[in-house]
Design a protein around this motif. Structure first.
Motif, PDB file in Angstrom:
ATOM      1  N   UNK A   1       0.856  -1.201   0.000  1.00 45.68           N
ATOM      2  CA  UNK A   1       0.000   0.000   0.000  1.00 45.68           C
ATOM      3  C   UNK A   1       0.885   1.241   0.000  1.00 45.68           C
TER       4      UNK A   1
ATOM      5  N   UNK B   1       1.142   5.439  -0.326  1.00 49.99           N
ATOM      6  CA  UNK B   1       0.338   6.647  -0.118  1.00 49.99           C
ATOM      7  C   UNK B   1       0.256   7.455  -1.397  1.00 49.99           C
TER       8      UNK B   1
ATOM      9  N   UNK C   1     -14.081  12.054   2.255  1.00 48.73           N
ATOM     10  CA  UNK C   1     -13.902  11.508   0.906  1.00 48.73           C
ATOM     11  C   UNK C   1     -12.644  10.647   0.847  1.00 48.73           C
ATOM     12  N   UNK C   2     -11.552  11.163   1.393  1.00 55.61           N
ATOM     13  CA  UNK C   2     -10.294  10.429   1.331  1.00 55.61           C
ATOM     14  C   UNK C   2     -10.379   9.144   2.157  1.00 55.61           C
TER      15      UNK C   2
ATOM     16  N   UNK D   1     -13.055   7.390   2.609  1.00 54.23           N
ATOM     17  CA  UNK D   1     -13.902   6.440   1.881  1.00 54.23           C
ATOM     18  C   UNK D   1     -13.141   5.791   0.728  1.00 54.23           C
ATOM     19  N   UNK D   2     -12.400   6.589  -0.059  1.00 51.46           N
ATOM     20  CA  UNK D   2     -11.742   5.948  -1.205  1.00 51.46           C
ATOM     21  C   UNK D   2     -10.625   5.018  -0.755  1.00 51.46           C
ATOM     22  N   UNK D   3     -10.158   5.179   0.494  1.00 50.73           N
ATOM     23  CA  UNK D   3      -9.142   4.251   0.979  1.00 50.73           C
ATOM     24  C   UNK D   3      -9.763   3.085   1.731  1.00 50.73           C
ATOM     25  N   UNK D   4     -11.083   2.951   1.633  1.00 52.53           N
ATOM     26  CA  UNK D   4     -11.744   1.773   2.185  1.00 52.53           C
ATOM     27  C   UNK D   4     -11.919   1.801   3.693  1.00 52.53           C
TER      28      UNK D   4
ATOM     29  N   UNK E   1     -14.597   2.925   5.468  1.00 56.64           N
ATOM     30  CA  UNK E   1     -15.974   3.348   5.698  1.00 56.64           C
ATOM     31  C   UNK E   1     -16.368   3.072   7.151  1.00 56.64           C
TER      32      UNK E   1
END
Lengths: 261, 221
Positions: free
Chosen positions: B68, B70, B91-92, B94-97, B99
């Motif tokens: 992973x 950055x 937002x950031x 969420x896109x990195x999973x 939630x």
């Protein structure tokens, strides 16, 4: 080292994040942004009503002028809002391509979905308002109406997919698209019923797939409406699917060029 | 592990393709290694970082990330002006999973950025310093195996910079790091290994001091 996430789960989380973000910006980005969404069709219907009242046209093709105008406008806006919003999706989200998880096509697909949803709400609220005012707004064949609006949405999405790539490659294209939107409004049969246009000119006008969607939506509301005899919703669906395919292919081809400068 | 294999890169200009920035760069960075990229202005350090970070693509060759990585920290983009700091941070996440634990991460970002009530104001009202504090706080909130950073330690005022440096040091202790900096002290402080980028080529040095020395000598002659 932690295991990398599966591609599908990354895409799904990106779609969710983008959707929530776009919805916020669309509905609350400006002061009362949601209010203007409703006001625009109301304004169009109102001034067209005034014009038709002046020339004393009370019904068109056997249905009430107000209903005829409203349905045509809402169907047309379903296409236009989706198309123009989606066209700008890539340029509006440039900052987000700093995260490699976000691809240009994600922003386009998410915007299509959001705009379709927004316009569905606008349409329903608008019909509800007109119903309270006393107009006959309950469709005789709801499925046919949904089918026509859905086709207009697909067409908007296809249009947006293609133009989102094209306007990045040729920046002037954005202006051209804004220029053709106004004549498109005229020739799609929003104001002038195409059924009264004589042949062979009517066939030319019916090459425009949007005209079919508008007529089909009106026919769904009132089966006794005198639609153009050449009406073919299949033609609109075919055009929509072809442009969507073309747009996706363009996004695939120019993916790298869109996300970098 | 990050594999950079025979990478060539040039940018598109208004009149055709520009000159090659990188020409046949190859190296492998093992996990947990701290690498400094050294080179003159315009040598292609930031370009290489963007390629490693996956936000740009090489014209020839490939970059593989087996862990992973950055996004390039200290990067100017990545914030949406019309949304608040909080919504950008969400937002950031969420896109990195992330939630599920979004609340904790947002709280951590809010605490570290020290933006106060401005955290709920649109980002376009922020000063440059406030923006970089938010960006720095966001990049600290995730557990990456390798961090890539472009002059990241130069964010905010003196007090924040000190705090950021401490946090960055802790972070560098537990994960890999690839950084660009023009400050030799920072590079020596954080990096063990150096890559010197010169004339489109990358030269690997096992010790950062040797890389700095090679760079200095090239400047004199």
């Amino acid at each position: 080292m932690s295991a990398p996430r599966a591609p599908l789960s990354i895409t799904l989380s990106v779609w969710k994040a983008l959707f929530l973000r776009e919805a916020l910006a669309r509905l609350f980005g400006h002061r009362a942004a949601w209010f203007w969404l409703l006001l625009e069709p109301a304004f169009h219907v109102a001034y067209l009503m005034v014009i038709f009242a002046i020339i004393s046209v009370r019904s068109i093709g056997g249905i009430d002028t107000a209903v005829w105008l409203m349905i045509g406008l809402l169907a047309f806006f379903m296409f236009r809002h989706t198309g123009t919003q989606v066209m700008n999706a890539v340029s509006a989200n440039k900052a987000l391509f700093a995260y490699r998880q976000v691809k240009p096509v994600d922003t386009v697909l998410v915007r299509s979905a959001l705009e379709g949803l927004v316009m569905t709400w606008v349409t329903m609220l608008f019909l509800l308002g007109a119903g309270l005012y006393g107009l006959e707004v309950v469709p005789a064949d709801p499925l046919a109406v949904i089918e026509a609006f859905f086709a207009m949405w697909l067409m908007g999405m296809g249009f947006g997919l293609v133009t989102s790539v094209a306007s990045e490659l040729v920046p002037e294209l954005g202006r051209v698209v804004n220029l053709i939107m106004m004549p498109l409004y005229m020739v799609s049969g929003v104001i002038v019923p195409l059924a009264i246009v004589p042949q062979p000119y009517r066939d030319w006008l019916l090459l425009n797939p949007l005209a079919h969607g508008l007529e089909a939506a009106r026919l769904g509301f009132a089966p006794h409406y005198h639609a153009v005899p050449e009406l073919s919703l299949a033609y609109l669906y075919a055009c929509a699917l072809v442009t969507i395919f073309l747009g996706l292919a363009l996004h695939r081809r120019f993916a790298i060029r869109l996300s970098t400068q | 592990m990050i594999v950079v294999d025979n990478v060539h890169k040039r940018y598109r200009t208004d009149h055709g393709p520009g000159p090659w920035v990188l020409q046949g760069v190859s190296f492998t960075i093992p996990a947990k290694l701290k690498v400094g990229l050294i080179g003159a202005n315009g040598a292609g350090k930031s370009t290489l970082l963007r390629l490693i970070g996956g936000i740009d693509h090489p014209n020839i060759g490939r970059v593989e990330r087996h862990c992973r990585v950055s996004w390039p920290m200290g990067f100017a983009g990545g914030l949406q002006g019309s949304l608040s700091g909080r919504h950008n941070a969400k937002f950031v996440c969420r896109i990195h999973g992330h939630e599920r634990d979004i609340a904790e991460r947002i709280a951590a970002i809010e605490a570290f950025a020290e933006l106060g009530e401005a955290f709920d104001e649109p980002v376009k009202t922020y000063s440059t310093g406030m923006r970089s504090r938010l960006q720095f706080a966001m990049s600290l909130a995730f557990d990456f195996d390798v961090y890539i950073s472009d002059e990241v330690t130069a964010a905010g005022d003196a007090a924040f910079r000190k705090k950021a440096l401490t946090a960055f040091k802790e972070l560098a202790d537990r994960s890999g790091l690839i950084m660009v900096s023009h400050d030799e002290g920072t590079l020596k402080n954080f990096c063990a290994t150096g890559i010197w980028i010169h004339d489109g080529q990358a030269v690997w040095f096992d010790r950062i001091d040797d890389a700095l020395k090679a760079y200095r000598e090239s400047r004199i002659t």
